[in-house]
Design a protein around this motif. Structure first.
Motif, PDB file in Angstrom:
ATOM      1  N   CYS A   1      -6.622   6.093   8.391  1.00 47.74           N
ATOM      2  CA  CYS A   1      -7.314   6.073   7.093  1.00 47.74           C
ATOM      3  C   CYS A   1      -8.834   6.041   7.216  1.00 47.74           C
ATOM      4  O   CYS A   1      -9.530   6.438   6.292  1.00 47.74           O
ATOM      5  CB  CYS A   1      -6.834   4.884   6.260  1.00 47.74           C
ATOM      6  SG  CYS A   1      -5.110   5.037   5.789  1.00 47.74           S
TER       7      CYS A   1
ATOM      8  N   CYS B   1       0.860  -1.191   0.000  1.00 45.00           N
ATOM      9  CA  CYS B   1       0.000   0.000   0.000  1.00 45.00           C
ATOM     10  C   CYS B   1       0.895   1.240   0.000  1.00 45.00           C
ATOM     11  O   CYS B   1       1.549   1.534   1.008  1.00 45.00           O
ATOM     12  CB  CYS B   1      -0.912   0.004   1.218  1.00 45.00           C
ATOM     13  SG  CYS B   1      -1.905   1.505   1.339  1.00 45.00           S
TER      14      CYS B   1
ATOM     15  N   ALA C   1      -4.105   4.634  -1.902  1.00 49.91           N
ATOM     16  CA  ALA C   1      -4.496   3.732  -0.813  1.00 49.91           C
ATOM     17  C   ALA C   1      -4.944   2.406  -1.421  1.00 49.91           C
ATOM     18  O   ALA C   1      -5.829   2.386  -2.273  1.00 49.91           O
ATOM     19  CB  ALA C   1      -5.633   4.358  -0.021  1.00 49.91           C
ATOM     20  N   HIS C   2      -4.305   1.333  -1.020  1.00 53.37           N
ATOM     21  CA  HIS C   2      -4.706   0.005  -1.489  1.00 53.37           C
ATOM     22  C   HIS C   2      -5.575  -0.636  -0.405  1.00 53.37           C
ATOM     23  O   HIS C   2      -5.071  -1.309   0.485  1.00 53.37           O
ATOM     24  CB  HIS C   2      -3.476  -0.853  -1.780  1.00 53.37           C
ATOM     25  CG  HIS C   2      -2.708  -0.409  -2.989  1.00 53.37           C
ATOM     26  ND1 HIS C   2      -1.654  -1.126  -3.504  1.00 53.37           N
ATOM     27  CD2 HIS C   2      -2.843   0.684  -3.803  1.00 53.37           C
ATOM     28  CE1 HIS C   2      -1.163  -0.502  -4.574  1.00 53.37           C
ATOM     29  NE2 HIS C   2      -1.870   0.602  -4.768  1.00 53.37           N
ATOM     30  N   HIS C   3      -6.861  -0.409  -0.488  1.00 52.84           N
ATOM     31  CA  HIS C   3      -7.761  -0.788   0.611  1.00 52.84           C
ATOM     32  C   HIS C   3      -7.878  -2.299   0.798  1.00 52.84           C
ATOM     33  O   HIS C   3      -8.337  -2.746   1.848  1.00 52.84           O
ATOM     34  CB  HIS C   3      -9.136  -0.155   0.393  1.00 52.84           C
ATOM     35  CG  HIS C   3      -9.123   1.329   0.568  1.00 52.84           C
ATOM     36  ND1 HIS C   3      -8.823   1.937   1.761  1.00 52.84           N
ATOM     37  CD2 HIS C   3      -9.331   2.334  -0.322  1.00 52.84           C
ATOM     38  CE1 HIS C   3      -8.852   3.250   1.610  1.00 52.84           C
ATOM     39  NE2 HIS C   3      -9.152   3.519   0.355  1.00 52.84           N
TER      40      HIS C   3
ATOM     41  N   PHE D   1      -2.238   1.522  10.442  1.00 48.94           N
ATOM     42  CA  PHE D   1      -2.706   2.892  10.170  1.00 48.94           C
ATOM     43  C   PHE D   1      -4.207   2.954   9.905  1.00 48.94           C
ATOM     44  O   PHE D   1      -4.705   3.956   9.398  1.00 48.94           O
ATOM     45  CB  PHE D   1      -1.924   3.475   8.989  1.00 48.94           C
ATOM     46  CG  PHE D   1      -0.459   3.634   9.268  1.00 48.94           C
ATOM     47  CD1 PHE D   1      -0.009   4.601  10.151  1.00 48.94           C
ATOM     48  CD2 PHE D   1       0.477   2.780   8.680  1.00 48.94           C
ATOM     49  CE1 PHE D   1       1.345   4.741  10.430  1.00 48.94           C
ATOM     50  CE2 PHE D   1       1.828   2.910   8.960  1.00 48.94           C
ATOM     51  CZ  PHE D   1       2.266   3.894   9.838  1.00 48.94           C
ATOM     52  N   TYR D   2      -4.907   1.899  10.278  1.00 46.14           N
ATOM     53  CA  TYR D   2      -6.355   1.856  10.045  1.00 46.14           C
ATOM     54  C   TYR D   2      -7.049   3.059  10.685  1.00 46.14           C
ATOM     55  O   TYR D   2      -7.919   3.692  10.087  1.00 46.14           O
ATOM     56  CB  TYR D   2      -6.919   0.554  10.615  1.00 46.14           C
ATOM     57  CG  TYR D   2      -8.347   0.266  10.232  1.00 46.14           C
ATOM     58  CD1 TYR D   2      -8.646  -0.544   9.131  1.00 46.14           C
ATOM     59  CD2 TYR D   2      -9.399   0.804  10.965  1.00 46.14           C
ATOM     60  CE1 TYR D   2      -9.967  -0.806   8.777  1.00 46.14           C
ATOM     61  CE2 TYR D   2     -10.716   0.560  10.605  1.00 46.14           C
ATOM     62  CZ  TYR D   2     -10.993  -0.251   9.523  1.00 46.14           C
ATOM     63  OH  TYR D   2     -12.291  -0.502   9.175  1.00 46.14           O
TER      64      TYR D   2
ATOM     65  N   HIS E   1      -5.689  -4.160   1.552  1.00 39.86           N
ATOM     66  CA  HIS E   1      -4.798  -4.565   2.644  1.00 39.86           C
ATOM     67  C   HIS E   1      -5.147  -3.921   3.985  1.00 39.86           C
ATOM     68  O   HIS E   1      -4.396  -4.079   4.951  1.00 39.86           O
ATOM     69  CB  HIS E   1      -3.345  -4.234   2.268  1.00 39.86           C
ATOM     70  CG  HIS E   1      -2.899  -4.954   1.036  1.00 39.86           C
ATOM     71  ND1 HIS E   1      -2.552  -6.284   1.045  1.00 39.86           N
ATOM     72  CD2 HIS E   1      -2.800  -4.541  -0.259  1.00 39.86           C
ATOM     73  CE1 HIS E   1      -2.234  -6.656  -0.185  1.00 39.86           C
ATOM     74  NE2 HIS E   1      -2.375  -5.627  -0.995  1.00 39.86           N
ATOM     75  N   CYS E   2      -6.263  -3.196   4.054  1.00 44.93           N
ATOM     76  CA  CYS E   2      -6.631  -2.542   5.322  1.00 44.93           C
ATOM     77  C   CYS E   2      -6.919  -3.580   6.412  1.00 44.93           C
ATOM     78  O   CYS E   2      -6.617  -3.371   7.578  1.00 44.93           O
ATOM     79  CB  CYS E   2      -7.857  -1.655   5.135  1.00 44.93           C
ATOM     80  SG  CYS E   2      -7.609  -0.324   3.945  1.00 44.93           S
TER      81      CYS E   2
ATOM     82  N   CYS F   1      -4.582  -3.103   9.515  1.00 46.66           N
ATOM     83  CA  CYS F   1      -3.348  -2.358   9.253  1.00 46.66           C
ATOM     84  C   CYS F   1      -3.081  -1.406  10.420  1.00 46.66           C
ATOM     85  O   CYS F   1      -4.016  -0.860  11.013  1.00 46.66           O
ATOM     86  CB  CYS F   1      -3.529  -1.585   7.956  1.00 46.66           C
ATOM     87  SG  CYS F   1      -2.297  -0.300   7.677  1.00 46.66           S
TER      88      CYS F   1
ATOM     89  N   PHE G   1       3.255   6.804   5.100  1.00 44.08           N
ATOM     90  CA  PHE G   1       3.192   7.031   6.553  1.00 44.08           C
ATOM     91  C   PHE G   1       4.452   6.490   7.243  1.00 44.08           C
ATOM     92  O   PHE G   1       5.020   7.125   8.118  1.00 44.08           O
ATOM     93  CB  PHE G   1       1.981   6.313   7.156  1.00 44.08           C
ATOM     94  CG  PHE G   1       0.643   6.895   6.771  1.00 44.08           C
ATOM     95  CD1 PHE G   1       0.500   8.246   6.493  1.00 44.08           C
ATOM     96  CD2 PHE G   1      -0.483   6.075   6.687  1.00 44.08           C
ATOM     97  CE1 PHE G   1      -0.741   8.784   6.142  1.00 44.08           C
ATOM     98  CE2 PHE G   1      -1.717   6.603   6.343  1.00 44.08           C
ATOM     99  CZ  PHE G   1      -1.851   7.956   6.072  1.00 44.08           C
TER     100      PHE G   1
ATOM    101  N   ARG H   1       0.250   4.236   0.354  1.00 43.37           N
ATOM    102  CA  ARG H   1      -0.084   5.186   1.425  1.00 43.37           C
ATOM    103  C   ARG H   1       0.553   4.742   2.744  1.00 43.37           C
ATOM    104  O   ARG H   1       1.058   5.550   3.516  1.00 43.37           O
ATOM    105  CB  ARG H   1      -1.600   5.321   1.589  1.00 43.37           C
ATOM    106  CG  ARG H   1      -1.951   6.351   2.650  1.00 43.37           C
ATOM    107  CD  ARG H   1      -3.400   6.672   2.678  1.00 43.37           C
ATOM    108  NE  ARG H   1      -3.839   7.307   1.445  1.00 43.37           N
ATOM    109  CZ  ARG H   1      -5.103   7.608   1.173  1.00 43.37           C
ATOM    110  NH1 ARG H   1      -6.046   7.323   2.051  1.00 43.37           N
ATOM    111  NH2 ARG H   1      -5.419   8.184   0.040  1.00 43.37           N
ATOM    112  N   LYS H   2       0.539   3.452   2.970  1.00 41.43           N
ATOM    113  CA  LYS H   2       1.178   2.928   4.181  1.00 41.43           C
ATOM    114  C   LYS H   2       2.685   3.197   4.125  1.00 41.43           C
ATOM    115  O   LYS H   2       3.317   3.559   5.126  1.00 41.43           O
ATOM    116  CB  LYS H   2       0.897   1.422   4.288  1.00 41.43           C
ATOM    117  CG  LYS H   2       1.328   0.802   5.575  1.00 41.43           C
ATOM    118  CD  LYS H   2       0.855  -0.640   5.665  1.00 41.43           C
ATOM    119  CE  LYS H   2       1.317  -1.293   6.946  1.00 41.43           C
ATOM    120  NZ  LYS H   2       0.896  -2.688   7.053  1.00 41.43           N
TER     121      LYS H   2
HETATM  122  S1  SF4 Z   1      -5.382   1.376   6.405  1.00 41.18           S
HETATM  123 FE1  SF4 Z   1      -5.455   0.617   4.317  1.00 41.18          FE
HETATM  124  S2  SF4 Z   1      -5.200   2.416   2.992  1.00 41.18           S
HETATM  125 FE2  SF4 Z   1      -4.539   2.970   5.061  1.00 41.18          FE
HETATM  126  S3  SF4 Z   1      -2.362   2.636   5.061  1.00 41.18           S
HETATM  127 FE3  SF4 Z   1      -3.285   0.766   5.830  1.00 41.18          FE
HETATM  128  S4  SF4 Z   1      -3.565  -0.555   4.039  1.00 41.18           S
HETATM  129 FE4  SF4 Z   1      -3.178   1.516   3.295  1.00 41.18          FE
END
Ligand code: SF4
Length: 302
Positions: free
Chosen positions: A275, A22, A257-259, A271-272, A261-262, A269, A28, A24-25
């Motif tokens: 996001c 991801c 954002a590759h959702h 960082f849930y 993998h949330c 994740c 971060f 976005r991950k």
């Molecule tokens: S919650 Fe989802 S979109 Fe956000 S960083 Fe984690 S994998 Fe990516």
């Protein structure tokens, strides 16, 4: 410090996983250098087991005696130094049990642990940093730390210790495709001057104790990278292609954002909580006390 400074991108295996999982991950974690504040018991448990194994294999490489007692002391010291409120079953007692069982099963190893490099040091917990070339104006440096390099009747192998609680039928299929292990074989070839025959994955599997007892299981499997030839060059080209895509995002300051993998089989994740917030509120969550600075590097973790 981000992983990208002065047009040098420093990338390790976990960073590669992030940029391909991801972006976005990856932003971060690698660019903003944030990580969740809460201790992660599985990582802590695995890291401490690695330390006990490293002590033993360093001694073996130097042809010096080692003792299980010392390994147990190493574990005790490390667990005390890294308190974790929610450690659950991944505690000191379990770690000591794993090491004791491991020594019973693998008391006499069928391999020699090698020494090498300019100082002829044990090739155990061996850090490396390799210049991989340029993408545009950015120099790419691949870093990592090899657990152990061993030699047996089939040749030289990069050996990686893996602690896990999940070892189903697909475990070895995943290991067979491991980018990390091919990267470490590449690093062995480039930094030590000899191409290994392949890699051995040394698994220490531990599951939560049940009414019937504790489940500790060990397994090893070897994978060949020297033959057929070209596997390591293919790994390098693939790795650089993945980095190229991430640099494309970075240069545009857009991190998709590759959702998918949330949420995964172990939970959500880290960082849930960022996001899931409306866009304008994410920055304050990322900078809240729920997250801390990510200082991890394979070059100096201990
Ligand atoms: S919650 Fe989802 S979109 Fe956000 S960083 Fe984690 S994998 Fe990516």
């Amino acid at each position: 410090m981000t992983i990208l400074t002065n047009n040098v991108l420093t990338i390790d295996n976990s960073a590669l996983e992030l940029i391909t999982t991801c972006p976005r991950k990856a932003y971060f974690s690698l660019i903003r250098r944030r990580r969740i504040e809460a201790e992660q018991p599985a990582l802590r448990f695995g890291g401490h087991i690695h330390s006990a194994l490293a002590y033993r294999y360093k001694r073996e490489a130097m042809l010096k005696p080692w003792s299980e007692e010392k390994q147990l002391t190493i574990l005790e010291r490390r667990f005390v130094a890294t308190p974790c409120i929610d450690e659950g079953w991944r505690n000191l007692g379990m770690a000591q049990k794993v090491i004791q069982h491991y020594n019973e099963q693998h008391l006499l190893e069928p391999f020699d642990v090698l020494r090498g490099g300019s100082n002829n040091l044990p090739l155990v917990e061996r850090p490396f940093a390799l210049y991989m070339g340029k993408i545009g104006e950015t120099s790419i440096v691949y870093t990592g730390r090899i657990d152990t390099i061993v030699k047996d009747i089939e040749g030289v192998f990069v050996m990686d210790h893996k602690t896990t609680s999940v070892m189903g039928p697909t475990y070895w299929q995943t290991t067979n495709m491991s980018e990390q292990q091919r990267g470490y074989c590449y690093a062995c070839k480039e930094s030590l001057g000899f191409e290994p025959t392949g890699y051995i994955t040394n698994v220490l599997a531990t599951r939560a104790p049940t009414k019937t007892g504790t489940s500790i299981e060990f397994a090893r499997q070897r994978f060949y990278t020297k033959v057929p030839p070209g596997q390591l060059d293919e790994w390098r080209d693939n790795m650089l292609a993945q980095v190229d895509v991430f640099l494309y995002y970075h240069n545009k300051s857009i991190y998709p954002a590759h959702h998918y993998h949330c949420v995964h089989k172990f939970g959500v994740c880290e960082f849930y909580s960022v996001c899931e917030m409306p866009k304008d509120a994410r920055e304050s969550v990322l900078m809240s006390p729920a997250f801390k600075e990510n200082t991890w590097s394979p070059l100096y973790h201990n």
